[in-house]
Design an enzyme around this catalytic site. Structure first.
Site, PDB file in Angstrom:
ATOM      1  N   LYS B  82       0.853  -1.203   0.000  1.00  0.00           N
ATOM      2  CA  LYS B  82       0.000   0.000   0.000  1.00  0.00           C
ATOM      3  C   LYS B  82       0.883   1.246   0.000  1.00  0.00           C
ATOM      4  CE  LYS B  82      -2.243  -1.149   3.759  1.00  0.00           C
ATOM      5  NZ  LYS B  82      -1.745  -2.523   3.978  1.00  0.00           N
ATOM      6  N   CYS B 171     -12.384   1.366  16.472  1.00  0.00           N
ATOM      7  CA  CYS B 171     -11.225   0.474  16.385  1.00  0.00           C
ATOM      8  C   CYS B 171     -10.287   0.491  17.590  1.00  0.00           C
ATOM      9  CB  CYS B 171     -10.452   0.715  15.088  1.00  0.00           C
ATOM     10  SG  CYS B 171      -9.429   2.165  15.034  1.00  0.00           S
ATOM     11  N   MET B 172     -10.236   1.559  18.348  1.00  0.00           N
ATOM     12  CA  MET B 172      -9.220   1.628  19.397  1.00  0.00           C
ATOM     13  C   MET B 172      -9.773   1.863  20.794  1.00  0.00           C
ATOM     14  SD  MET B 172      -6.541   0.989  17.924  1.00  0.00           S
ATOM     15  CE  MET B 172      -5.745   1.030  19.499  1.00  0.00           C
ATOM     16  N   MET B 356      -7.452  -5.780  16.558  1.00  0.00           N
ATOM     17  CA  MET B 356      -8.911  -5.686  16.596  1.00  0.00           C
ATOM     18  C   MET B 356      -9.613  -6.883  17.220  1.00  0.00           C
ATOM     19  SD  MET B 356      -9.531  -2.756  15.792  1.00  0.00           S
ATOM     20  CE  MET B 356      -7.972  -1.954  16.002  1.00  0.00           C
ATOM     21  N   GLY B 393      -4.484   0.754  14.023  1.00  0.00           N
ATOM     22  CA  GLY B 393      -4.796   0.550  12.615  1.00  0.00           C
ATOM     23  C   GLY B 393      -4.849   1.805  11.772  1.00  0.00           C
ATOM     24  N   GLN B 394      -4.866   2.971  12.407  1.00  0.00           N
ATOM     25  CA  GLN B 394      -4.945   4.217  11.655  1.00  0.00           C
ATOM     26  C   GLN B 394      -3.709   5.074  11.955  1.00  0.00           C
ATOM     27  OE1 GLN B 394      -9.035   5.885  10.901  1.00  0.00           O
ATOM     28  NE2 GLN B 394      -9.392   5.060  12.921  1.00  0.00           N
TER      29      GLN B 394
END
Lengths: 221, 769
Positions: B82, B171-172, B356, B393-394
């Site tokens: 990516k 997500c967190m 996650m 994840g971000q």
């Protein structure tokens, strides 16, 4: 999309050459060792990716009645028919992996549909298919071998961990990372071409080639 | 603008110099490239929370190339696939370049003035008619620190509502509440160096091989160098991570709670714990049980922590025998014993890593607590090479959402709106009266979309995220968004998405290096970058958009800056100083390849709470959980029981559905989906099914299969050969595909403490389609 056009063009040329040269198989096998440029070129272009179960090329060309049933049977439209520029091979089915590879349907409908036996009905399992062998032809341009986390060919391989495995090794350039090299195993690779299609480089660095013939010697390791 | 451009030039010169100094080969490339008219600048990658550094090559106002930054300590010049295609993510054909306003079923191009006037009038109207809690902002862990800070300041200190949430809640949030309940301070004590220094790694619900590719490459290298290294992957699905792990331990979904208690049970039973560490650094507590699942609107929960003794904790652990937990989890009792011994082995440096699988969990906070329990019992924490580590994840879930505090209940630097002192401090820095900041949190993300559906929230502004693809129980919230009435939705994005299609106004945004930015990664590393190219057409920075609304609502005084980013950062920095979360002056980040906070006297901190590394820990203290003042500077071991999932398979819906990511695509695919190479590499979501289940259903690889939950139904291609192998009775679907929105099937049950939904577990049935 210009890449796809180019590909088609290249293949048409390939048909032409194939039709006019009809190289013997042995020359193809030896091709990797030869250094004469003209022979190498002809050799590289002599290989068609045929549908699953296809007999050896010469027998296949003899047996195939050019009926197009396998083309109709392919749910992914991966199988196409060679056009007028293909010489003796006109009307024979083939696959351009980079555009639409064989998806290796579990029930192999193309083989079932073949009335002539050009596609061998004895091939009933996808693992038994041998259309060719994937080869990393350009290691320098392979992102995984350069240490990036790509391995797209590996993760898309329908025989993942069998036909392609990851061989991790230390990356001396960063000192703390792993080079995760995809390695193709000739005895497992069926030559479907899914890896060739999925390669993210402009020119795929992994392509399906004719499976080299085994060469005998006395060594047992 | 002039200033930042100049700084960019300076920084790129510095980058070239650094590259030249650090590695001959890449230095040479830089010089060569400079000759080709390409100017290189540094930036963190736009995708996951790893925070890889990249060099961005700009020519004629366009990004023409990117490459891994060899000077970046996180990735040392590498990227995943990516990151390799970063130069293409901003140049999809359908970039939004003009504001759009809905006229009936059509979106009509408008000027910024028209769009912002309309938005401001809707905000004003709604606030006047229904109060400030009728307007809301839904932001992102991809917000830059500036964007998040401006939004939080406008909403909390300007408009006077706590109606601000980030997608990081999805997500967190459980990682946050895990940290807060155990240590009273968010974010990990360890850092990525632990990946090089440890020898035993437990992965829990984390497909690191695909979701943190460069970090995984680092972890595997540690094993290549050191034959002692063991990687044990606990999972409910066989992934590429499991494939490379030394051991894969399959467990039944939700039973991680029981497994961790069984591990603690064995450690306590056999006295494998570090008594000295426990005496010095640990207290024991229990909270409420049977805490519910948040399935009803306006669900409320408040824990009631009670102290307990070690003996009482020992009693609590009694039922979690390896035999009992083996039955529950499907993990052999012998394996549980072995794992517990590995965790406790005094000759091993043990790390736990999770993502996650832990956080998106109806008991997400608990399971975070439970993994800390094991590390606290064994004293394997706050040491180089020995730590529990929550991966993110971000790119700025930590830096923006968590550190700036863009949640309904939070303020910057671990502060919360419920605390009067905290509100006072925030108000003082923000230059507003303390009464301005409301003391009550309003809606967390799921409740925010419920409130929009009910009509309690009228005006919602979405920035840098795609909730109408990523929310759970999606159909309800998509319908709710278009129910009409006074509802008015604004979406800022760079491409048309499944969220912009529901908007009344779509604002074209600048992305990544089209603006100056700052992200904070999973190891507390703050990374800054300068604007390098102009955004296309009339697209503008979300930061500008927020400040423009502020100006039109009469709150322009909240943003009195000339060099906005720098001055805003220096203001934000005041929150962090002296709090153990100290950030460096802005200038320092323009030069460094990121710094890990707390940064005190120009020195970053690799291990928090640890003498010799953390400047807040005095000589002789060893380890000190100095942020946990309410617990006498000790960490908390929590007695948290096993409780079942909100929805489990039954006769009607016999399969577990788990959702997640693949390496090639990111989040909802709005960026990676614009890169043809990535699309070709992994184009659409498929449904991973176990071959035996498939056989029973007469489904072959490649067949279409209908997946149905109580909330939605979707047809997918069955995948029996894939990179991920579903366990029996389980299916897995990636959530990136905008044409196959699996989240329509997901249940909107959440962890009552964190408010984070469980995207990993709900019940579905399968039929051949």
């Amino acid at each position: 999309m210009s890449g796809a056009e180019e590909e088609t063009k290249r293949v048409s040329r390939r048909h032409f050459l194939k039709g006019s040269l009809a190289l013997p198989l042995a020359l193809t096998v030896a091709g990797g060792l030869l250094t004469v440029p003209s022979l190498r070129r002809a050799d590289a272009r002599g290989f068609y990716l045929r549908p699953p179960g296809a007999l050896a090329e010469k027998c296949f060309l003899g047996a195939c009645i050019r009926c197009g049933k396998c083309v109709q049977a392919c749910p992914y439209r991966a199988i196409r028919l060679a056009e007028t520029d293909a010489g003796v091979a006109i009307g024979t089915p083939f696959i351009i992996a980079r555009e639409e590879p064989c998806q290796l349907c579990t029930d192999l409908p193309c083989i079932k549909s073949c009335p002539s036996g050009a596609l061998d009905k004895g091939v009933t399992e996808v693992e038994k298919v041998r259309m060719g062998t994937a080869v990393i032809i350009d290691r320098e341009n392979c992102l995984s071998i350069r240490g990036l986390r790509c391995e797209v060919c590996y993760r898309n391989c329908p025989l993942i961990d069998r036909a392609i495995t990851i061989e991790p090794r230390h990356n001396p350039r960063t000192g703390v990372h792993t080079i995760m090299e995809p390695v193709v195993h000739r005895d497992k690779c069926v030559g479907c071409g899914i890896c060739e299609k999925s390669c993210v480089r402009e020119q795929p660095v992994i392509v399906v080639q004719r499976t080299p013939l085994p060469q005998q010697d006395a060594y047992e390791f | 603008m002039a200033l930042s451009r100049r700084d960019f030039l300076k920084a790129s010169a510095a980058a070239a110099a650094l590259a030249a100094a650090t590695g001959g080969r890449l230095g040479a490339t830089d010089v060569h490239a400079a000759e080709g008219g390409i100017r290189w600048g540094k930036a963190p990658c736009r995708f996951c929370g790893t925070g890889c550094g990249v060099l961005v090559g700009v020519k004629d106002g366009r990004i023409v190339a990117t490459k891994g930054d060899p000077a970046a300590p996180v990735n040392k010049g590498l990227n995943c696939i990516k990151g390799y295609f970063l130069s293409k993510v901003l140049y999809g054909k359908d970039r939004l370049t003009k504001p759009l306003i809905r006229k009936g079923n059509k979106m009509v191009e408008a000027s910024w003035d028209e769009a912002m006037d309309l938005i401001a009038s809707k905000f004003r109207e709604s606030i006047a008619k229904h109060g400030p809690d009728s307007v809301a902002m839904f932001g992102s862990g991809q917000w830059t620190v500036f964007e998040g800070y401006a939004a939080a300041k406008l909403f909390k200190a300007g408009i006077g509502t706590n109606n601000i949430e980030p997608n990081a809640r999805f997500c967190m949030a459980s990682a946050v509440t895990g940290f807060m309940t155990t240590f009273n301070s968010d974010e990990p004590m360890g850092c990525y160096d632990d990946l090089d220094l440890g020898d035993t790694y437990f992965l829990w619900g984390a497909n690191m091989a695909e979701c943190h590719p460069v970090l995984f490459s680092r972890l595997i290298d540690n094993r290549l160098k050191n034959p002692k290294v063991k990687i044990i992957d606990f999972g409910t699905r066989f992934t590429r991570t499991s494939q490379m792990a030394d051991k894969y331990i399959r467990f039944n979904p939700q039973t991680d709670l029981a497994l961790l208690n069984a591990i603690a049970h064995i450690i306590v039973r056999d006295r494998l714990y570090d008594e000295n560490f426990i005496r010095k650094h640990v207290v024991f507590k229990k909270g409420k049980t049977n805490i519910g699942y948040g399935l009803e609107d306006k669900f409320k929960f408040a824990d009631d922590p009670k102290p307990m003794t070690f003996d009482e904790y020992r009693e609590f652990l009694k039922p979690y025998t390896p035999e009992y937990v083996s039955k529950l989890s499907g993990v052999p009792a012998k394996t549980i014993e072995e794992v517990a011994r590995l965790y406790a082995d005094k000759s091993r440096k043990v790390n736990s890593l999770w993502t996650m699988g832990f956080n998106q969990h109806v008991r997400g906070t608990w399971v975070n607590n439970l993994v800390y329990n094991v590390h606290l019992l064994t004293g394997k924490i706050c040491k180089p090479g020995e730590n529990p580590m929550s991966l993110t994840g971000q790119p700025s879930a930590c830096g923006t959402a968590r550190e700036v505090g863009t949640f309904t209940h939070r303020l910057p630097a671990d502060m919360v709106v419920m605390n009067e002192e905290h509100r006072k401090k925030a108000a003082e820095i923000w230059g507003v009266p303390a009464e301005k900041i409301p003391a009550k949190p309003t809606y967390h993300a799921t409740e925010m979309f419920r409130a929009l559906d009910r009509g309690d929230i009228k005006v919602l502004w979405v920035q840098v995220t795609n909730p109408f693809q990523s929310a759970p129980n999606l159909s309800r919230y998509r319908k709710g968004a278009r129910k009409g009435g006074d509802r008015f939705i604004i979406v800022s994005d760079i491409y048309p998405t499944r969220s912009t299609e529901l908007a009344d106004v779509v604002l074209p945004s600048a992305s990544w290096v089209e603006k100056e930015g700052f992200f904070g990664n999973a190891e507390r590393r703050g990374q800054q970058w300068f604007k390098m190219v102009e955004p296309p057409g009339e697209a503008r920075n979300d930061l500008w958009q927020t400040m423009e609304l502020a100006r039109r609502l009469g709150h322009g005084n909240l943003f009195p800056y000339k060099y906005v980013e720098k001055e805003m950062f220096e203001e934000y920095r005041k929150f962090t100083l002296g709090q153990g979360k100290d950030l460096a002056p802005y200038e320092a980040y323009t030069k460094a390849r990121g710094l890990r906070w707390p940064v005190v006297n120009g020195k970053e901190t690799l291990w928090r709470y640890t003498e010799g590394y953390d400047p807040y820990v005095k000589a002789g203290e060893g380890v000190k959980f100095y942020k946990n003042k309410p617990n006498d500077y000790k960490a908390v071991i929590w007695a948290r029981p096993y409780e079942p999932a909100a929805e489990a398979p039954d006769r009607q819906y016999p399969f577990w559905l788990c959702t997640g990511r693949v390496l090639e695509q990111w989040h909802t695919g709005t960026m990676t989906g614009r890169v043809p190479e990535l699309k070709r590499a992994y184009g659409g979501a498929v449904c991973e099914i176990h071959p035996e289940d498939a056989k029973r259903l007469k489904v072959k690889h490649g067949d279409k299969v209908r997946v149905t939950s109580r909330r939605g139904s979707i047809v997918l291609t069955a995948d029996l050969r894939g990179r991920g192998k579903a366990e029996k009775g389980n299916v897995f679907v990636a959530f990136f595909d905008e044409n196959k929105m699996i989240n329509e099937l997901c249940i909107d049950a959440y962890c009552p403490i964190s408010g984070e939904p469980d995207y990993k577990k709900c019940a579905v049935k399968l039929e051949k389609a």
